[in-house]
Each structure stands twice: as structure tokens, then as C-alpha cells.
Design a protein around this motif. Sequence first.
Motif, PDB file in Angstrom:
ATOM      1  N   ASN A 179       0.616  -0.963  -0.104  1.00 52.40           N
ATOM      2  CA  ASN A 179      -0.283   0.148  -0.020  1.00 52.40           C
ATOM      3  C   ASN A 179       0.888   1.448   0.405  1.00 52.40           C
ATOM      4  OD1 ASN A 179      -2.579  -0.717  -0.198  1.00 52.40           O
ATOM      5  ND2 ASN A 179      -2.433  -1.285   1.561  1.00 52.40           N
ATOM      6  N   ARG A 180       2.195   1.073   0.587  1.00 54.28           N
ATOM      7  CA  ARG A 180       2.929   2.302   0.176  1.00 54.28           C
ATOM      8  C   ARG A 180       3.463   2.887  -0.513  1.00 54.28           C
ATOM      9  NH1 ARG A 180       7.723   0.414   3.611  1.00 54.28           N
ATOM     10  NH2 ARG A 180       8.439   3.128   4.225  1.00 54.28           N
ATOM     11  N   SER A 181       3.320   1.905  -2.765  1.00 55.98           N
ATOM     12  CA  SER A 181       3.844   2.440  -3.396  1.00 55.98           C
ATOM     13  C   SER A 181       1.880   2.619  -4.397  1.00 55.98           C
ATOM     14  CB  SER A 181       3.726   0.494  -3.882  1.00 55.98           C
ATOM     15  OG  SER A 181       4.038   0.727  -5.330  1.00 55.98           O
ATOM     16  N   PHE A 182       2.731   3.242  -5.414  1.00 54.20           N
ATOM     17  CA  PHE A 182       2.059   3.691  -5.973  1.00 54.20           C
ATOM     18  C   PHE A 182       1.195   2.650  -6.555  1.00 54.20           C
ATOM     19  CE2 PHE A 182       3.706   8.348  -5.048  1.00 54.20           C
ATOM     20  CZ  PHE A 182       3.328   9.122  -4.603  1.00 54.20           C
ATOM     21  N   GLY A 183       1.825   2.211  -6.834  1.00 55.98           N
ATOM     22  CA  GLY A 183       1.425   0.823  -7.543  1.00 55.98           C
ATOM     23  C   GLY A 183       2.167  -0.392  -8.421  1.00 55.98           C
ATOM     24  N   GLU A 184       1.502  -0.576  -9.864  1.00 52.78           N
ATOM     25  CA  GLU A 184       2.900  -1.779 -10.397  1.00 52.78           C
ATOM     26  C   GLU A 184       3.384  -1.018 -11.484  1.00 52.78           C
ATOM     27  OE1 GLU A 184      -0.697  -4.460 -13.568  1.00 52.78           O
ATOM     28  OE2 GLU A 184      -0.057  -5.202 -11.504  1.00 52.78           O
ATOM     29  N   SER A 185       2.624  -0.417 -12.314  1.00 53.27           N
ATOM     30  CA  SER A 185       3.299   0.887 -13.190  1.00 53.27           C
ATOM     31  C   SER A 185       3.603   1.622 -13.250  1.00 53.27           C
ATOM     32  CB  SER A 185       1.443   1.668 -13.821  1.00 53.27           C
ATOM     33  OG  SER A 185       2.269   2.674 -14.970  1.00 53.27           O
ATOM     34  N   LYS A 186       4.847   1.319 -14.235  1.00 54.66           N
ATOM     35  CA  LYS A 186       6.232   2.448 -13.101  1.00 54.66           C
ATOM     36  C   LYS A 186       6.099   3.878 -14.293  1.00 54.66           C
ATOM     37  CE  LYS A 186       8.522   0.933 -18.283  1.00 54.66           C
ATOM     38  NZ  LYS A 186       9.556   0.394 -18.613  1.00 54.66           N
ATOM     39  N   GLU A 187       5.379   3.936 -15.347  1.00 55.93           N
ATOM     40  CA  GLU A 187       4.895   5.543 -15.576  1.00 55.93           C
ATOM     41  C   GLU A 187       3.693   6.166 -14.348  1.00 55.93           C
ATOM     42  OE1 GLU A 187       4.049   2.340 -17.472  1.00 55.93           O
ATOM     43  OE2 GLU A 187       5.386   3.171 -18.644  1.00 55.93           O
ATOM     44  N   ASN A 188       2.850   5.749 -13.812  1.00 52.28           N
ATOM     45  CA  ASN A 188       2.119   5.765 -12.742  1.00 52.28           C
ATOM     46  C   ASN A 188       2.536   6.581 -11.584  1.00 52.28           C
ATOM     47  OD1 ASN A 188      -0.511   7.129 -11.543  1.00 52.28           O
ATOM     48  ND2 ASN A 188      -0.568   4.184 -10.531  1.00 52.28           N
ATOM     49  N   VAL A 189       3.560   5.507 -11.174  1.00 48.74           N
ATOM     50  CA  VAL A 189       4.031   5.686 -10.145  1.00 48.74           C
ATOM     51  C   VAL A 189       5.741   6.624 -10.369  1.00 48.74           C
ATOM     52  CG1 VAL A 189       6.444   4.762  -8.951  1.00 48.74           C
ATOM     53  CG2 VAL A 189       4.653   3.649  -9.226  1.00 48.74           C
ATOM     54  N   SER A 190       5.392   6.356 -11.360  1.00 47.99           N
ATOM     55  CA  SER A 190       6.474   8.076 -12.208  1.00 47.99           C
ATOM     56  C   SER A 190       6.352   9.435 -12.040  1.00 47.99           C
ATOM     57  CB  SER A 190       8.101   7.644 -13.489  1.00 47.99           C
ATOM     58  OG  SER A 190       8.141   7.073 -13.162  1.00 47.99           O
ATOM     59  N   ASN A 191       4.986   9.691 -12.166  1.00 43.82           N
ATOM     60  CA  ASN A 191       3.959  10.807 -11.926  1.00 43.82           C
ATOM     61  C   ASN A 191       3.479  11.460 -10.798  1.00 43.82           C
ATOM     62  OD1 ASN A 191       4.893  11.047 -14.941  1.00 43.82           O
ATOM     63  ND2 ASN A 191       2.716   9.313 -15.422  1.00 43.82           N
ATOM     64  N   LYS A 192       3.353   9.883 -10.404  1.00 43.96           N
ATOM     65  CA  LYS A 192       2.642  10.565  -8.637  1.00 43.96           C
ATOM     66  C   LYS A 192       3.570  11.346  -8.085  1.00 43.96           C
ATOM     67  CE  LYS A 192      -1.472   8.964  -9.795  1.00 43.96           C
ATOM     68  NZ  LYS A 192      -1.857   8.963 -11.039  1.00 43.96           N
ATOM     69  N   ALA A 193       4.614  10.399  -7.762  1.00 42.46           N
ATOM     70  CA  ALA A 193       6.247  10.542  -7.613  1.00 42.46           C
ATOM     71  C   ALA A 193       6.490  12.117  -7.373  1.00 42.46           C
ATOM     72  CB  ALA A 193       7.490   9.346  -7.996  1.00 42.46           C
ATOM     73  N   ILE A 194       7.014  12.502  -9.301  1.00 45.97           N
ATOM     74  CA  ILE A 194       7.099  13.756  -9.295  1.00 45.97           C
ATOM     75  C   ILE A 194       6.333  14.680  -8.620  1.00 45.97           C
ATOM     76  CG2 ILE A 194       7.230  15.358 -11.004  1.00 45.97           C
ATOM     77  CD1 ILE A 194       8.498  12.245 -12.978  1.00 45.97           C
ATOM     78  N   ALA A 195       4.664  14.980  -9.166  1.00 42.76           N
ATOM     79  CA  ALA A 195       3.967  15.315  -8.451  1.00 42.76           C
ATOM     80  C   ALA A 195       3.706  16.147  -7.181  1.00 42.76           C
ATOM     81  CB  ALA A 195       2.339  15.019  -9.408  1.00 42.76           C
ATOM     82  N   PHE A 196       4.357  14.723  -6.382  1.00 43.36           N
ATOM     83  CA  PHE A 196       4.181  14.291  -4.617  1.00 43.36           C
ATOM     84  C   PHE A 196       5.347  15.860  -4.171  1.00 43.36           C
ATOM     85  CE2 PHE A 196       6.214  13.171  -0.924  1.00 43.36           C
ATOM     86  CZ  PHE A 196       4.829  13.680  -0.208  1.00 43.36           C
ATOM     87  N   THR A 197       6.831  15.604  -4.896  1.00 43.73           N
ATOM     88  CA  THR A 197       8.113  15.643  -4.675  1.00 43.73           C
ATOM     89  C   THR A 197       7.700  16.902  -5.590  1.00 43.73           C
ATOM     90  OG1 THR A 197       9.101  13.983  -5.674  1.00 43.73           O
ATOM     91  CG2 THR A 197       9.929  16.185  -5.894  1.00 43.73           C
ATOM     92  N   GLN A 198       6.952  18.122  -6.541  1.00 41.74           N
ATOM     93  CA  GLN A 198       6.911  18.827  -6.396  1.00 41.74           C
ATOM     94  C   GLN A 198       6.515  19.935  -5.764  1.00 41.74           C
ATOM     95  OE1 GLN A 198       5.353  18.405 -10.489  1.00 41.74           O
ATOM     96  NE2 GLN A 198       6.788  19.115 -11.747  1.00 41.74           N
TER      97      GLN A 198
END
Length: 972
Positions: A179-198
Motif C-alpha cells: 500500500n505504500r507504493s503508487f502501484g505496479e505501473s512504472k509510469e504511474n509511479v513516476s508521475n505521482k512521485a514527481i507530482a508529490f515531490t514538486q
Amino acid sequence: MKNKLLLLCLVAIVNILQSQTIDPLRTKDFEAQDIWVDSIMSKMTIDEKIGQLFMVQAYSNLDQKHEDFITEMITKYHVGNLIFMQGTPEKQAVLNNKYQALSKLPLMIGFDGEWGLDMRLQNTYRFPWNMTLGAIKNDSLVKQFGEHLGEHCKRLGIHINFAPVVDVNVNPENPIIGNRSFGESKENVSNKAIAFTQGLQKFGVMANAKHFPGHGDTASDSHYKLPLLNFDKARLDSIELYPYRKTFDAGIGSVMTAHLSIPSLEANAKLPTSLSKNVITDLLQNELGFNGLIITDALNMKGAANYATSAEIDLAAIQAGNDMLLIPQDVPATTRLIKQSILLKTLTEERLDFSVRKILKAKYWMGLYNYKPVVLENLNEDLNRVKDELLHRELVENSITLVKNEKQTIPFANLDHQKIAYVKLGDDLGYHFVNMLKKYTKVDVITDSNLDGLLKKLKPYNQVIIGFHKSNDHPWKSYKFKQKELVWLQEIARQKNVILDVFTSPYSLLQLKSFTNIESLIVSYQNSKLAQEISAQIIFGAIKAKGKLPVSIGNEFKAGFGIDTYDLSRLQYTIPEAAQLSAKQLAKIDTISKTILKKKMAPGFQVLVARKGKVVYNKSFGYHTDEKKREVKNSDIYDLASLTKILASLPLIMQAEEDEKIPLSASIQDILPSFAKTNKASVTVKAILSHFGKLPAWIPFYLKTKDSITHENSTKFYRTTKTGRYNVKVAENLFITSSYKDSIYKYIKEVDQREKEGYKYSDLGYYLFKEALEKKYNKPLDELVNQKIYSPLGADRMTYLPLKKFHKSVIVPSEKDDYFRNQLLQGNVHDMGAAMLGGVAGHAGLFANANDVAKVMQMYLQKGFYGGRRYIKSETIDKFNHRYYQDKKVRRGLGFDKPQLNPDVKATCGCVSDESFGHSGFTGTFTWADPESEIVYVFLSNRVYPTMKNRGLVKENIRTEIQQIIQDAIID
């Protein structure tokens, strides 16, 4: 072709060069940054430099011994960084200021707050877990989450938050990420991580990508042992490393190195990646070009701690290329070993300076060159803001995912065709879910200790909602079904139409061998109060389903899949600010409530406020009676008195007008031919609805049934038991002859009309409307309005004759009658005339709670449309919400009360628009809707308790005073 390949190569080279030249620690005023760093570096001793490498864990819930330990770490060993763990924000702020004051250089304060400060601190805000956020299509919402968390961290003096988790969770059995991950899609994980970071770094709080090089496909927990990732470099490069490249390019300030065993990256299988030069220096820094702060995962975790002594592990981590040691276990020994290594030339001072300079640059980036203590005042309020809950609601609304909707069951449209049961599975509570479901229609909670008993109880129902509720305490809690639950689920689904709503990880659904018999499937991700409430609202079409699965459910439902639904225009339930109302202003209603109860204007009451189709205030106060035995609940029902006119008679008259059964231009003799030769024959429907028909206010019919000598109820008309023709129930143990109804209409026919033309509020016309409606539709009024309005509307707690439907305990008593029925009236209508008609009348007799009154009023406000159904045409609503005799100083519309024309009359607060409408009731009820402000207001009370002489509520204009408070609460 050659040119194309050359171009691709050039682009790749440029991208690599760009990634290698990005320095996320460099500030816009880098000249000043360099001067500040150089000035500090030039004065530092070796011990002070070594101290900057450590981030020691500090607690705000431990004793003085722990505080003394941290003090020693700072003053004796020059520790430059702390990570706060469990405690409270208030104590952490105090300790933060204390420790900062002890330190020669400003301390970098770290925190592990993936879903908010609540991850470690009590009394702070909890946002959804990453898996929930991974279901959201709109990445800007995740950026807003990062912003809110950045503000929280900044307010509490936190400079680096160890988030986001950028692990791609491709292993459903992962025990620590999940549950700590944004999911199994590397693109979705990356996009969410970037948005959070910004969002986070926007407020000068550094984000941290973890757990490098990727913890998403592990089957063991590095807190307890060293997990093995036996993948080749190509696989790691294509999946695990992908989000790191993306977040590095987006400027994330730091990375956390994980304790993993990855043979394809480090040949020594026993050496954790966090201690591997091949991984930290060669891969992370050189190949990926990361120039930000590199911090180890916690060094007390068994994945690292089992490798060697604490000091040796710490030294190895620095030699591998890490800049900072998170939660080192032996600072004194590590300090000695590093100094010895420098003397022995196994570690150079230049290497030490390299990391210290980066740490100081990071501190400048965080604003520590201008350190200020944490302000203690209003800390709790600043960490628990209304805007945090507004965002939380938006995040949950956008995450909940509908993944199967056979027969288009969701959203429920035709409530009059639904008989709904709820069955709970799982080991956690589903109270908030059930409570919200019940706001929309009747939903029965069905339980039994064995399956056969449960199935037998479910037979009458055509729709079963199964809620699977698992603990929401933290993301590592078990999400799995018990074998017994899987059997029960499939057997219920085999026999009934089922909606399965899982309030836990979507991975729970991997246990289901078949989804064939489950008509509808919802993933709500967490069992929080908000998730339960919002999921229920999605089922009933008050909120749209928008989420997309962040992970696949086998081959049945792939990541990224989710069914969008539509809005049925039913009431939502939320907080005031979601409808641009001030909760602080509305809280003044609570203050007034104390006055009402203290002055005994009513023993109890309900207040509901809705705006823009959202119920934002729904509270009950006081008790059923002054005996204070039963507190009023929102589900309790009140005698509505004259609200019956606009909630029962009026919608039917509107429909009859559309059906041309009761035209507004019709006269009484047209709709009731028996009135042809009376003095009321030519009075029009429009005039009666406007209270301009010269009808007397009322006739005390009950007085005509009393013995002229004893003044008791005459035995000519009454019996104490239901017998033969004495079959019309007036109250408990009081039955009137059925023939008396004819006498009532005879008295109405014969009573003199008022000689003077003008406005006079009268009940008598509604006696006539009842008779006309029943004749036109060949059905009793109570059955007619339930069939045409309440049942499809989902107003299951609005009814005539409530004792036939509800237990007496949920019906609030009205008056202690000592003049006619000689009893406490509870469930029997207060109005005498309505009682003599058996409790069903056009002017009175209706009972309801505030929530169901609001449904009808919202339907009016939406021009006759509600819940996906049109009840009344828009033009009909406009026609009835109009003053036809305003030139005669009549403020009334057709049936509806309207704002006063005379300022001395207190029909409303005087603060609502001229388009607004509503009604009041003798028992202390009031409801109003305003198309301009989009506000619906409901006030229900039993102010006639103990007797109707209790007029304080009326004299002090309490109901309209509350209306003024509501109007003043508008903040847009």
C-alpha cells in the motif's frame, strides 16, 4: 534510417548529460549558498564534519534519559541531523527548539511521513496511502497533497520528509511496500512521485525517493532480513530504476538507499546494496548522474545491521558513496572508526568534505541559513486545517474505483424498486458506510452466525451490498479474506444481486477464484471514515466514480482500468467549506441550541443545512421530552404539522396540474362536484393555494364531538377500542366513527366565507385537496404520495401513520394533550382535524426527519429533478413558486410560503432572496430553500411539548434567527 538512429543517439546523449549536470541542491542564489557553505566548512573540525554525517532518531514521547542522550549526541558528538519518530507535534516542537538551541550549526530535521505527519505523530492529519493515490487520474491532486504536507512539515520545523516511495510494486505478496507504493505501473509511479515531490519541495521541504534501487518486487521485509532481488540489469533498468530516473530529472533533492541483495548489481550476495560502491557510486552517482543528497535507509534494520558491527556498517556506507547515515546505532564508535580510517588513508578527508559540503548545501536549500524556532502558538490548528480535509475528500472521491458494473446497478436509480440489505465481512467496523447508505434509502443490516441463517434472512431482498472491512491502522495490516468469508461471499453472490465493496488493498481480490456472480465491484482501498462515506455516496450517485486500478487483479482487471459513473443529482454529505460555508459561523447554531434548551422552548430539535446540493450540517440536540430519557438522533422523526402542505399535498397537486386533473384555474366545484351549490363553489385552486380564497383559518371539529354537559369526548362519536364503524384511529385507545368524515366536509361546506377579501392563512383548502387527489387517482393520499414521491426519492423516513412503520421509540412526542385525546401524543398526529381523519390529511399528518425533508426541498430546488428522475417539470416549479396576488399584499406563492412583503412580519430572516420558498409548522417546524444561495434549511422540533402554550420558539423568532446565521455563513 541512419539519420534517424543518429538523432536518437544524440537525444539519448543529451538526456544523459542533462541528468548528470542537474544539481538539485543548488539554489537560485547559489553564490550566496557557496559563500555560506565555504564559511562554515573553513571553521569545522574533523569531529564536527563527521557529526554532520549522522541523522539520529529522536522521540517526543520518551523520558528525560532519552532527551539527555540526544543532548549528548549534539553537544559532544556534533550530530548535525535528527529524525523525529513517535510522539506529539507539541512536544516535538518544544524539543526541536531545545535541540536547535544546543547545536552550533542548525540541525537538519528529518521525518518519515509518507501519508502525512500522522505516520509518526498523534493528533496530526492523515492523508491516504500511496496505493489509494495511485488510483487517481489527476496528478495535480497528488501535487496538492505534497503541498499540504510541505506546509505541515515547514510549520513543525521539518526539513526533509522521507517520501515518496517510488518502488514499483509488481509483487502482490510484498510484505513491506504494498500500500505504500503508487502501484505496479512504472509510469504511474513516476508521475505521482514527481507530482508529490514538486508539491513538497515547493515549500522548501526536501523530498526523498526511496528505496533505491527498488524494493517493489521483494517477498521479504528488510526490517528483519536482507531481501533478494534476483533480476538481471536489463529488468532492473526497465522497471525498478525507471521512476528514479524520472524523479531525478524532475529535481528531487535526495534518495534513500535500500538494504537489498541484488547479485546483478553487487556480486557479494551478503553485502546490502546500501553498502555497495557498485550500487551507490557507480550506478546511482555515475551512471544515473544523481547529484543530490544520498541517505541510507535506517541502519538499525536487520537487512543492514546483520552485516557487521554498527561502526563498520556506517563506515562502509560512507565508503560506498552515501552522504548521510540514517539512524546509526553507535555514533561514538563510528566517529572513532572514521577518524582512524582517515589516518590510515582508507578514507580521505576530501571524501568526507564532499558529503559534508552536500549536506550543508542541502541545509541552505532548506533555509537553515536563516533558522527560526518553531512557533508553538496555534500549532495544532495549523496542522489540522479545514483545507486539509477538503483535499482529503477530493483525493478519496477521485480514487474509489468501480471495476465491475454488470446490469449498470451503480449508481442506484430506481429506489422504489430496490429492497436493499447490507452484509459485513472482515474484522473491522463498517459503521460509517452503513450510516451513509441509510441516508439515501432504507438499508437493513443483516447478520447471522451461520450461512444458512443468513441466506434465509436475505430472501426478501433483491440487492445485497457486501462491505469487506479491514483495519485502517497502517498499510501493513492484513488485507486478506478468511476462507469462511470467501465461501459466504460466493454463496450470497450465487443467490442474490451483489455489490462487493472492498475497504482494503485491491490485492485482497486476488483470493477470489471467480467474479462471475458478483454483479458490481468497488475498490475503496482503505477503511477510513471518509472512504466509507464517500463510497456509499458513489453507490447512490451523489458522487461520480472516477478512480482507476493502480494494480492488476490477475487477468480479470488490469491496472489502469476503472468505470466512470454519472451524477444522479442526489444530496451529498460533506463539510461546510466544501459548499463555501463557514463551519465557524455555523457553529453559532450550536450556541443558540443551548438557549433553546435552557429556556425550554423545546426539549429537543434537529437542524439541517445544505448548500449546492451538499448537506454540510445535520445535528440533533436535546431529548425527546423534558424527562431526558432519550436523546434526539438524526434518524428520529418529528410531527411536521403544516410542512405536510408542501411536502405531501403540493407535489401531488403539481403533478395533477401537469396531468390536467387539477388545473390551477379550476374551481372547487370542478374538482369536487359535491361543492357545486356551496358558497365555495367558484373559489379557484390558485386562490386557495395562495390563501386568498376567503376561507376561514380553521374549524375546531373536535369541539363539536364533545358532550355539551361533561365536555368529554362523546360516546356518540368515540370508542376506546376499534369496533365496527368506530374504526378510525384518532390516538391510542381512541377511535372515531368512520361516518364523521362526512360531517367534517359538511362543516367545511357550510362555514361562512370571510366577507373581507385579502390574505388569510387557512388549513381548510387542504382538506379539499386531499379529497380531490384521492378521487382523481383513486388511491388514499398516504399511499399516493409514497408511491409517487417518497419511495422513488428514497425518503423512507417520511411517512403518514408512522406507528405502522417505525418503533415508537424513534418518534419524537409532540404534546401532552389534556383537552381532546388526554394523552402524550407520540406517533399520532398533533393536529386535531388530521387526527379525526385517521392521521392522514392534506394539511397535516406527515412525520419525517430533517434529512428526508431536505430531499424533497432539494428536489424543488433542482426544479423537480432528483436522483436521476424527474418528478415535476421545471416550468411547473416556477409556476408554483410565484406570487399571483402580490398586488393584494399576499406574500404567498402557490402552496409555498415566500419572504415577507411587510418588514414587520417575520416569515423569514429577511435575508433570503425573493425567489426563495418554504413553510413553517405549528409543532415548531420550518424549512426553506433559496435558489439564489442554493441553501436548503430544515428545523424540526416539538416546541408544543409539554403544551401548545409553549411559544418561546415563535416569540423569539429562533427559527429565522438560525436562518440568518446560515446566510451569514456564506463565504464565496
